[in-house]
Design an enzyme around this catalytic site. Structure first.
Site, PDB file in Angstrom:
ATOM      1  N   TYR A 137      -6.173   2.998   2.792  1.00 44.18           N
ATOM      2  CA  TYR A 137      -5.398   4.012   3.165  1.00 44.18           C
ATOM      3  C   TYR A 137      -6.414   5.420   3.681  1.00 44.18           C
ATOM      4  O   TYR A 137      -6.972   6.140   2.811  1.00 44.18           O
ATOM      5  CB  TYR A 137      -4.894   4.326   1.644  1.00 44.18           C
ATOM      6  CG  TYR A 137      -3.868   5.096   1.313  1.00 44.18           C
ATOM      7  CD1 TYR A 137      -2.809   5.274   3.103  1.00 44.18           C
ATOM      8  CD2 TYR A 137      -2.453   5.087   0.496  1.00 44.18           C
ATOM      9  CE1 TYR A 137      -1.774   5.775   3.547  1.00 44.18           C
ATOM     10  CE2 TYR A 137      -1.273   5.967   0.635  1.00 44.18           C
ATOM     11  CZ  TYR A 137      -0.793   5.688   2.195  1.00 44.18           C
ATOM     12  OH  TYR A 137       0.133   6.277   2.460  1.00 44.18           O
ATOM     13  N   LYS A 162      -4.543   0.908   6.224  1.00 45.50           N
ATOM     14  CA  LYS A 162      -3.649   1.589   5.960  1.00 45.50           C
ATOM     15  C   LYS A 162      -3.415   3.223   6.932  1.00 45.50           C
ATOM     16  O   LYS A 162      -4.355   3.930   6.219  1.00 45.50           O
ATOM     17  CB  LYS A 162      -2.486   1.797   4.410  1.00 45.50           C
ATOM     18  CG  LYS A 162      -1.275   2.052   4.696  1.00 45.50           C
ATOM     19  CD  LYS A 162      -0.970   2.238   2.881  1.00 45.50           C
ATOM     20  CE  LYS A 162       1.094   2.489   2.944  1.00 45.50           C
ATOM     21  NZ  LYS A 162       0.676   2.936   1.768  1.00 45.50           N
TER      22      LYS A 162
END
Length: 313
Positions: A137, A162
């Protein structure tokens, strides 16, 4: 379980329910996860941002992952958040593995800022002996350059990135660098849009090759989340625009009024839907009564758009 076919939007990020006396409510959590799967999500991400990862004790974390795995019963993959400092993140990864999770969302390291190379070293440290696939992330203090993003492909457990920063040009550079490389994993590497209320930026991210996204809306109104995703897939611009205007843009405007509402409003909306997820934990604050009333109006407006479309056939 193969994650590569499962990262289809809208991806579900279930809430973590707490009782009024501040205990994890496992029964409500199991029912919530089951409802999310039944609504059609292809993967659930538990103990992540919407699931108040930072508020969970280690034993609570283990329980959340184990309950989600048991509830899913192999119907969809279960991914768990892992984060904090590098050693703590490795503990989370080990706990999630022991609980039977199918993958990990590696959240940004705690507090410490660094260079893209330092962030890459942090990822290497955490995943070096991971038996689970990992999605990194990129958000807040965890920022990668195109070169360090490309280096993720050399880390076998890492299957995707992400983005929660929202710099479209930089993300385009990262996607293009990976896709046009001659690395054998370049074509199968996953990119996800992880911005708050990701539906708002879904069109822009699709234009640069990032089609998958997380949906906080799915946690309380999966009917609206799936309607938007179908409209986007089908090129139904009229419905996309109508849902943006009536529901998603007003929701984002309300979210932006108070820090932490990206989670607190989602919990409030779930309670409005009859899901007894309880309060948020500090430092998050509960939405003010007038904001909860506005939230109810916004959700109703979104559903009115769907009802009008259904009435027109």
């Amino acid at each position: 379980m193969d994650l590569h076919a499962a990262l289809v939007p809208p991806l579900s990020f279930p809430l973590t329910p707490f009782t009024d006396d501040d205990r994890l409510d496992g029964e409500v959590f199991a029912a919530h996860v089951d409802q999310q799967i039944a609504a059609g999500t292809t993967a659930v991400f538990v103990a992540c941002g919407t699931g108040e990862f930072t508020a969970l004790g280690r034993e609570e974390y283990r329980q959340v992952v184990a309950i989600a795995v048991k509830t899913s019963a192999g119907r969809v993959p279960v991914l768990a958040g892992a984060g904090g400092g590098p050693a703590i993140a490795r503990e989370h990864l080990a706990d999630a593995t022991a609980a039977g999770a199918d993958g990990i969302l590696l959240l940004p390291p705690y507090l410490v800022g660094s260079t893209p190379e330092g962030v890459l070293d942090h990822i290497r440290y955490v995943v070096r002996d991971s038996a689970l696939p990992v999605i990194v992330y990129q958000r807040a203090n965890a920022r990668l350059s195109p070169a360090t993003a490309l280096a993720l492909l050399d880390l076998e457990p890492v299957i995707g990135l992400k983005d929660g920063i929202g710099d479209i040009e930089q993300m385009q550079r990262i996607v293009a660098t990976v896709r046009t490389s001659d690395h054998p994993r370049a074509g199968g590497f996953h990119f996800l849009n992880g911005l708050p209320t990701a539906e708002l930026s879904a069109r822009a991210y699709r234009a640069i090759g990032v089609g998958s996204y997380s949906s906080a809306v799915h946690a309380f109104a999966p009917d609206l989340a799936h309607a938007f995703a179908r409209a986007l897939d089908n090129g139904d611009d009229a419905l996309v625009d109508a849902l943006l205007a009536a529901f998603l843009l007003p929701l984002a405007d309300l979210r932006d009024q108070v820090p932490g509402y990206a989670v607190a409003l989602i919990k409030a909306a779930a309670r409005l839907e009859g899901i007894p997820v309880g309060p948020v934990r500090p430092p998050l604050v509960e939405p003010r009564p007038e904001h909860v009333a506005e939230l109810a109006r916004i959700v109703a407006a979104g559903r009115a758009v769907l009802a009008e479309r259904a009435a027109r056939g």
